[in-house]
Design a protein around this motif. Structure first.
Motif, PDB file in Angstrom:
ATOM      1  N   ALA A  86       0.838  -1.204   0.000  1.00  0.00           N
ATOM      2  CA  ALA A  86       0.000   0.000   0.000  1.00  0.00           C
ATOM      3  C   ALA A  86       0.875   1.257   0.000  1.00  0.00           C
ATOM      4  O   ALA A  86       0.573   2.234  -0.702  1.00  0.00           O
ATOM      5  N   ASN A  87       1.961   1.248   0.760  1.00  0.00           N
ATOM      6  CA  ASN A  87       2.865   2.409   0.776  1.00  0.00           C
ATOM      7  C   ASN A  87       3.500   2.619  -0.589  1.00  0.00           C
ATOM      8  O   ASN A  87       3.606   3.756  -1.065  1.00  0.00           O
ATOM      9  N   PHE A  88       3.924   1.549  -1.239  1.00  0.00           N
ATOM     10  CA  PHE A  88       4.510   1.648  -2.575  1.00  0.00           C
ATOM     11  C   PHE A  88       3.489   2.216  -3.564  1.00  0.00           C
ATOM     12  O   PHE A  88       3.816   3.096  -4.370  1.00  0.00           O
ATOM     13  N   ALA A  89       2.263   1.731  -3.502  1.00  0.00           N
ATOM     14  CA  ALA A  89       1.211   2.224  -4.402  1.00  0.00           C
ATOM     15  C   ALA A  89       0.938   3.707  -4.162  1.00  0.00           C
ATOM     16  O   ALA A  89       0.715   4.471  -5.112  1.00  0.00           O
ATOM     17  N   ARG A  90       0.986   4.139  -2.913  1.00  0.00           N
ATOM     18  CA  ARG A  90       0.756   5.555  -2.595  1.00  0.00           C
ATOM     19  C   ARG A  90       1.865   6.425  -3.192  1.00  0.00           C
ATOM     20  O   ARG A  90       1.610   7.479  -3.760  1.00  0.00           O
ATOM     21  N   VAL A  91       3.117   5.985  -3.105  1.00  0.00           N
ATOM     22  CA  VAL A  91       4.240   6.743  -3.670  1.00  0.00           C
ATOM     23  C   VAL A  91       4.110   6.827  -5.180  1.00  0.00           C
ATOM     24  O   VAL A  91       4.299   7.898  -5.773  1.00  0.00           O
ATOM     25  N   ILE A  92       3.794   5.717  -5.814  1.00  0.00           N
ATOM     26  CA  ILE A  92       3.630   5.699  -7.278  1.00  0.00           C
ATOM     27  C   ILE A  92       2.509   6.653  -7.692  1.00  0.00           C
ATOM     28  O   ILE A  92       2.623   7.391  -8.678  1.00  0.00           O
ATOM     29  N   SER A  93       1.423   6.670  -6.934  1.00  0.00           N
ATOM     30  CA  SER A  93       0.298   7.552  -7.235  1.00  0.00           C
ATOM     31  C   SER A  93       0.722   9.017  -7.126  1.00  0.00           C
ATOM     32  O   SER A  93       0.364   9.839  -7.978  1.00  0.00           O
ATOM     33  N   GLN A  94       1.498   9.340  -6.118  1.00  0.00           N
ATOM     34  CA  GLN A  94       1.962  10.720  -5.949  1.00  0.00           C
ATOM     35  C   GLN A  94       2.898  11.122  -7.074  1.00  0.00           C
ATOM     36  O   GLN A  94       2.845  12.250  -7.572  1.00  0.00           O
ATOM     37  N   VAL A  95       3.753  10.219  -7.513  1.00  0.00           N
ATOM     38  CA  VAL A  95       4.663  10.499  -8.618  1.00  0.00           C
ATOM     39  C   VAL A  95       3.860  10.762  -9.886  1.00  0.00           C
ATOM     40  O   VAL A  95       4.149  11.705 -10.634  1.00  0.00           O
ATOM     41  N   ALA A  96       2.857   9.965 -10.127  1.00  0.00           N
ATOM     42  CA  ALA A  96       2.030  10.134 -11.323  1.00  0.00           C
ATOM     43  C   ALA A  96       1.308  11.475 -11.297  1.00  0.00           C
ATOM     44  O   ALA A  96       1.173  12.140 -12.330  1.00  0.00           O
ATOM     45  N   GLU A  97       0.852  11.893 -10.129  1.00  0.00           N
ATOM     46  CA  GLU A  97       0.150  13.177 -10.007  1.00  0.00           C
ATOM     47  C   GLU A  97       1.083  14.349 -10.267  1.00  0.00           C
ATOM     48  O   GLU A  97       0.652  15.402 -10.725  1.00  0.00           O
ATOM     49  N   GLN A  98       2.365  14.199  -9.997  1.00  0.00           N
ATOM     50  CA  GLN A  98       3.327  15.295 -10.164  1.00  0.00           C
ATOM     51  C   GLN A  98       3.966  15.309 -11.545  1.00  0.00           C
ATOM     52  O   GLN A  98       4.910  16.046 -11.772  1.00  0.00           O
ATOM     53  N   GLY A  99       3.519  14.502 -12.442  1.00  0.00           N
ATOM     54  CA  GLY A  99       4.034  14.560 -13.802  1.00  0.00           C
ATOM     55  C   GLY A  99       4.902  13.389 -14.186  1.00  0.00           C
ATOM     56  O   GLY A  99       5.689  13.478 -15.116  1.00  0.00           O
ATOM     57  N   GLY A 100       4.798  12.338 -13.467  1.00  0.00           N
ATOM     58  CA  GLY A 100       5.480  11.117 -13.864  1.00  0.00           C
ATOM     59  C   GLY A 100       6.952  11.102 -13.519  1.00  0.00           C
ATOM     60  O   GLY A 100       7.427  11.769 -12.614  1.00  0.00           O
ATOM     61  N   ALA A 101       7.715  10.365 -14.302  1.00  0.00           N
ATOM     62  CA  ALA A 101       9.130  10.139 -14.030  1.00  0.00           C
ATOM     63  C   ALA A 101       9.941  11.417 -14.189  1.00  0.00           C
ATOM     64  O   ALA A 101      10.917  11.630 -13.487  1.00  0.00           O
ATOM     65  N   ALA A 102       9.543  12.290 -15.118  1.00  0.00           N
ATOM     66  CA  ALA A 102      10.270  13.543 -15.317  1.00  0.00           C
ATOM     67  C   ALA A 102      10.237  14.374 -14.043  1.00  0.00           C
ATOM     68  O   ALA A 102      11.233  14.971 -13.641  1.00  0.00           O
TER      69      ALA A 102
END
Length: 194
Positions: free
Chosen positions: A147-163
Motif C-alpha cells: 500500500a505504501n509503494f502504491a501511494r508513492v507511485i500515485s503521488q509520482v504520477a500526479e506530479q508529472g510522472g518520471a520527469a
C-alpha cells in the motif's frame, strides 16, 4: 448390566464429540442463572463450540485411553465441557470473556491440541487471538508495504510522472558561462591596400 447398556449411548456421544477435537475445556457452571447459561450457550454456539453437561463418571469413561484422560482429576462437582473441532483457542477465549461478567463460571482445566493445561494455563490460552485474527494481522503486515509503494507511485504520477521525479531529485544545471578569452575572434577590418 442394564445400567451399563443405558449409559453406553451417552459415553458414545461424548466420545464422538471429542473425537478429532482441537480443544476440550472443563468448567464448573454451578451458580449460573438460567439467563446466563442461555447467553453462554449462544456465544459458544456462535464461535462453533459444542457445550454439554455430562456426569463426571460418563466423561471419565469416554476419555479413557485418550489425551482427555488427563482431565480426570478435575472432574469433581458440577462439570460441563466445551469442545471445538476447528479453533483450538475458541472455547477458552469465549469462556474467559464470559466469566468476566459471570464470576460463578470457573474454568477448571483443558486439553488443547493434545496438551493438558490447568486453570492458569487456560487463562493464558484464552489471550491467544483466533486463527482468523492472526491471519488478518499477517495479511495486514504483508499489505502495508504494498500500500505504501502504491501511494508513492500515485503521488509520482500526479506530479508529472518520471520527469517530475528526476527533476525533483537532481538540481537543475546552472547556465554555462563561456570565458571571454575563448570568444570567437571578431572580423578583421579589411586593409586599404587591397
Amino acid at each position: 448390566m442394564a445400567k451399563v447398556e443405558l449409559k453406553q449411548p451417552v459415553i458414545q456421544e461424548i466420545s464422538e464429540n471429542v473425537d478429532g477435537a482441537q480443544s476440550v475445556v472443563v468448567v464448573d457452571y454451578c451458580g449460573l442463572t438460567v439467563e446466563q447459561d442461555t447467553q453462554l450457550r449462544r456465544e459458544l454456539r456462535a464461535a462453533g463450540v459444542t457445550y454439554k453437561v455430562y456426569k463426571n463418571t460418563m466423561m471419565r469413561r469416554a476419555f479413557e485411553g485418550t489425551d482427555y484422560a488427563a482431565l480426570d482429576p478435575v472432574l469433581e462437582g458440577p462439570s460441563a465441557i466445551a469442545i471445538s473441532k476447528d479453533d483450538a483457542t475458541a472455547p477458552a477465549r469465549v469462556l474467559a470473556n464470559f466469566a468476566k461478567t459471570a464470576p460463578a463460571l470457573e474454568i477448571k482445566a483443558g486439553v488443547v491440541e493434545g496438551g493438558f493445561y490447568d486453570a492458569v494455563g487456560m487463562q493464558a490460552i484464552s489471550a491467544v487471538p483466533s486463527r482468523e485474527e492472526l491471519l488478518g494481522k499477517l495479511l495486514g503486515s504483508i499489505q502495508s508495504p504494498i500500500a505504501n509503494f502504491a501511494r508513492v507511485i500515485s503521488q509520482v504520477a500526479e506530479q508529472g510522472g518520471a520527469a517530475a521525479l528526476t527533476s525533483a531529485a537532481e538540481p537543475a544545471p546552472a547556465a554555462e558561462e563561456v570565458p571571454a578569452a575563448e570568444e570567437a575572434p571578431a572580423a578583421e577590418p579589411a586593409s586599404a591596400a587591397e
